[in-house]
Design an enzyme around this catalytic site. Structure first.
Site, PDB file in Angstrom:
ATOM      1  N   GLY A 166       8.964  -0.688   5.802  1.00 17.62           N
ATOM      2  CA  GLY A 166       9.270   0.398   4.802  1.00 17.62           C
ATOM      3  C   GLY A 166       8.362   1.319   4.699  1.00 17.62           C
TER       4      GLY A 166
ATOM      5  CE  LYS B 211       0.843   1.279   4.369  1.00 17.96           C
ATOM      6  NZ  LYS B 211       1.563   2.528   4.808  1.00 17.96           N
TER       7      LYS B 211
ATOM      8  CG  ASP C 286      -1.210   0.527   8.321  1.00 13.56           C
ATOM      9  OD1 ASP C 286      -2.108   1.434   8.765  1.00 13.56           O
ATOM     10  OD2 ASP C 286      -0.180   0.828   7.959  1.00 13.56           O
TER      11      ASP C 286
HETATM   12  C1  LIG Z   1       1.190   5.455  10.555  1.00  9.84           C
HETATM   13  C2  LIG Z   1       1.294   4.350   9.739  1.00  9.84           C
HETATM   14  C3  LIG Z   1       0.438   4.534   8.450  1.00  9.84           C
HETATM   15  O1  LIG Z   1       0.392   3.525   7.430  1.00  9.84           O
HETATM   16  O2  LIG Z   1       2.688   3.827   9.244  1.00  9.84           O
HETATM   17  P1  LIG Z   1       3.436   2.667   8.619  1.00  9.84           P
HETATM   18  O3  LIG Z   1       3.720   1.686   9.588  1.00  9.84           O
HETATM   19  O4  LIG Z   1       2.697   2.092   7.384  1.00  9.84           O
HETATM   20  O5  LIG Z   1       4.663   3.482   8.270  1.00  9.84           O
HETATM   21  C4  LIG Z   1       0.454   3.053  10.304  1.00  9.84           C
HETATM   22  O6  LIG Z   1      -0.829   3.267  10.524  1.00  9.84           O
HETATM   23  C5  LIG Z   1       1.065   2.493  11.455  1.00  9.84           C
HETATM   24  O7  LIG Z   1       0.540   1.306  11.911  1.00  9.84           O
HETATM   25  P2  LIG Z   1       1.277   0.211  12.592  1.00  9.84           P
HETATM   26  O8  LIG Z   1       2.633  -0.120  11.656  1.00  9.84           O
HETATM   27  O9  LIG Z   1       0.533  -0.769  13.118  1.00  9.84           O
HETATM   28  O10 LIG Z   1       1.803   0.824  13.925  1.00  9.84           O
HETATM   29  P3  LIG Z   1       2.181   0.167  15.382  1.00  9.84           P
HETATM   30  O11 LIG Z   1       3.398  -0.775  14.998  1.00  9.84           O
HETATM   31  O12 LIG Z   1       1.202  -0.116  15.816  1.00  9.84           O
HETATM   32  O13 LIG Z   1       2.890   1.497  16.213  1.00  9.84           O
HETATM   33  C6  LIG Z   1       4.316   1.416  16.467  1.00  9.84           C
HETATM   34  C7  LIG Z   1       4.172   2.637  17.505  1.00  9.84           C
HETATM   35  O14 LIG Z   1       3.736   3.939  16.824  1.00  9.84           O
HETATM   36  C8  LIG Z   1       3.065   4.803  17.322  1.00  9.84           C
HETATM   37  N1  LIG Z   1       1.816   5.403  16.702  1.00  9.84           N
HETATM   38  C9  LIG Z   1       1.336   4.312  15.483  1.00  9.84           C
HETATM   39  C10 LIG Z   1       0.172   4.571  14.929  1.00  9.84           C
HETATM   40  C11 LIG Z   1      -0.730   5.698  15.376  1.00  9.84           C
HETATM   41  N2  LIG Z   1      -1.646   5.980  14.824  1.00  9.84           N
HETATM   42  N3  LIG Z   1      -0.194   6.482  16.375  1.00  9.84           N
HETATM   43  C12 LIG Z   1       0.993   6.262  17.140  1.00  9.84           C
HETATM   44  O15 LIG Z   1       1.427   7.017  18.070  1.00  9.84           O
HETATM   45  C13 LIG Z   1       2.684   4.082  18.792  1.00  9.84           C
HETATM   46  O16 LIG Z   1       3.543   4.534  19.765  1.00  9.84           O
HETATM   47  C14 LIG Z   1       2.961   2.744  18.457  1.00  9.84           C
HETATM   48  O17 LIG Z   1       3.262   1.862  19.727  1.00  9.84           O
HETATM   49  N1  LIG Z   2       5.517 -11.490   7.672  1.00 14.37           N
HETATM   50  C1  LIG Z   2       5.822 -10.217   8.148  1.00 14.37           C
HETATM   51  N2  LIG Z   2       6.331  -9.385   7.287  1.00 14.37           N
HETATM   52  C2  LIG Z   2       7.009  -8.279   7.370  1.00 14.37           C
HETATM   53  N3  LIG Z   2       7.261  -7.768   8.523  1.00 14.37           N
HETATM   54  C3  LIG Z   2       6.615  -8.539   9.713  1.00 14.37           C
HETATM   55  C4  LIG Z   2       6.111  -9.864   9.431  1.00 14.37           C
HETATM   56  N4  LIG Z   2       5.749 -10.316  10.660  1.00 14.37           N
HETATM   57  C5  LIG Z   2       6.475  -9.267  11.431  1.00 14.37           C
HETATM   58  N5  LIG Z   2       7.041  -8.367  11.161  1.00 14.37           N
HETATM   59  C6  LIG Z   2       7.595  -7.370  11.776  1.00 14.37           C
HETATM   60  O1  LIG Z   2       6.845  -6.018  11.459  1.00 14.37           O
HETATM   61  C7  LIG Z   2       7.550  -4.913  11.228  1.00 14.37           C
HETATM   62  C8  LIG Z   2       6.836  -3.904  10.199  1.00 14.37           C
HETATM   63  O2  LIG Z   2       6.534  -4.447   8.987  1.00 14.37           O
HETATM   64  P1  LIG Z   2       5.965  -3.856   7.637  1.00 14.37           P
HETATM   65  O3  LIG Z   2       4.341  -3.993   7.780  1.00 14.37           O
HETATM   66  O4  LIG Z   2       6.542  -4.479   6.582  1.00 14.37           O
HETATM   67  O5  LIG Z   2       6.399  -2.225   7.836  1.00 14.37           O
HETATM   68  P2  LIG Z   2       5.755  -1.193   7.425  1.00 14.37           P
HETATM   69  O6  LIG Z   2       4.157  -1.145   8.067  1.00 14.37           O
HETATM   70  O7  LIG Z   2       6.552   0.118   7.754  1.00 14.37           O
HETATM   71  O8  LIG Z   2       5.216  -1.169   6.013  1.00 14.37           O
HETATM   72  C9  LIG Z   2       8.760  -5.330  10.507  1.00 14.37           C
HETATM   73  O9  LIG Z   2       9.957  -4.773  10.829  1.00 14.37           O
HETATM   74  C10 LIG Z   2       8.943  -6.745  11.131  1.00 14.37           C
HETATM   75  O10 LIG Z   2       9.592  -6.723  12.382  1.00 14.37           O
END
Ligand SMILES: C[C@@](CO)(OP(=O)(O)O)[C@H](O)COP(=O)(O)OP(=O)(O)OC[C@H]1O[C@@H](n2ccc(N)nc2=O)[C@H](O)[C@@H]1O
Ligand SMILES: Nc1ncnc2c1ncn2[C@@H]1O[C@H](COP(=O)(O)OP(=O)(O)O)[C@@H](O)[C@H]1O
Length: 284
Positions: free
Chosen positions: A98, A12, A137
């Protein structure tokens, strides 16, 4: 021989991302536009009669019990009291951590695919609810339509942004989502706007400045990309993308990228390639 089924697990992009507030629990409220890409990982599944979940590929730095594929399969098994298991083979193409959602997408593909193969009969809505406990997500990937997301990603409005061609590049750096959201300089009070207002403005990502200020690899790559086309960060990075009207234009810039930078060209998709393949017709 047991039959093996193959499922796409697409990437995405966050076409825009604005942070509108910080909640009492520390999470940030967002307004973001998600679109899928016709590029991603592939997941092959063989059903087994015993309840074991076997992953044939090991991801670097991700123990099996923490792999979102394993966790999603286990969660569905538990929630539906299913006695079947699966052998799962992942072909990883998406950069991990990423900002292109590979892990969340893998979890969603597993929930949707195993729900079909195990015949556990949950709706996409029920699967999205289960998915939310695995990551913010995951519901977007389960529901399968391009969406304007609010809250922390759980409030979805179906949307049809233009399906452009994108060049996605991964700077050679890894960025922690948690660290970006903790950063004191992150803008957290962008005024909430209606979707129609947002669709008619130039799009941006509120995480981009902080990321560019701290990661010269991202800054340099965006400075280079923007010479060719409008370019931004996706999610909290590290990937950046440039948008084009044709595949040829995107490939032309891809051919000129620095040799050490990984990347791919893909087309935006308003229906997830997973749902297209399974003939699921997602709606809000
Ligand atoms: C912000 C987005 C947009 O797509 O970034 P990417 O992960 O894709 O880069 C996502 O929603 C990310 O979702 P996700 O990747 O599930 O986040 P998590 O691992 O749950 O978040 C890691 C940490 O970031 C912070 N966090 C995350 C999402 C949010 N809306 N507010 C926050 O403050 C929180 O401290 C959380 O503990
Ligand atoms: N099947 C999987 N593929 C990718 N990452 C994974 C998976 N299972 C656990 N992870 C963990 O989740 C983290 C976030 O992964 P990813 O969804 O690819 O990142 P982002 O939301 O930034 O695109 C990775 O750095 C990894 O430690």
């Amino acid at each position: 021989m047991t039959e093996r089924f193959s499922f796409p697990s697409p990437a995405k992009l966050n076409l825009f991302l604005y942070i509108t507030s910080k909640r009492a629990d520390g999470y940030h409220e967002l307004q973001t536009l998600f679109q899928f890409l016709d590029f991603g990982d592939d997941i092959e599944i063989e059903i087994s009669q015993d309840p074991e979940i076997v992953l044939t590929e090991i991801l670097e730095n991700v123990p099996v019990e923490q792999n979102l594929i394993y966790r999603a399969a286990k969660l569905l098994q538990q929630q539906t009291a299913c006695s079947l298991g699966a052998k799962i083979r992942l072909t990883k193409r998406l950069p991990m951590g990423g900002g292109v959602g590979g892990g969340s997408s893998n979890a969603a593909t597993i929930l949707v695919a195993l729900n079909q193969l195990w015949q556990t009969g949950l709706s996409l809505e029920q699967l999205a609810e289960i998915g939310l406990s695995l990551g913010a997500d995951v519901p977007i990937f389960v529901r399968g339509f391009a969406a304007f997301a609010e809250g922390v990603g759980e409030k979805l409005t179906q949307c049809n942004p233009v399906e452009k061609w994108y060049l996605v590049l991964k700077p050679d750096v890894s960025i922690s989502t948690a660290l970006i959201f903790q950063h004191p300089d992150l803008p957290r009070n962008t005024p909430k706007r209606s979707l129609s207002e947002l669709l008619s403005t130039n799009w941006a990502n509120d995480c981009e400045k902080v990321v560019r200020d701290h990661y010269s690899e991202v800054d340099d790559l965006l400075a280079w990309l923007v010479q060719y086309a409008p370019s931004r960060l996706t999610g909290t990075g590290a990937c950046v993308f440039a948008e084009f009207d044709s595949k040829e234009e995107a490939l032309n810039v891809f051919d000129q990228k620095p040799k050490h930078i990984q990347g791919f060209v893909a087309k935006g998709q308003n229906i997830s390639p997973l749902h297209q393949k399974l003939n699921l017709f997602p709606n809000a």
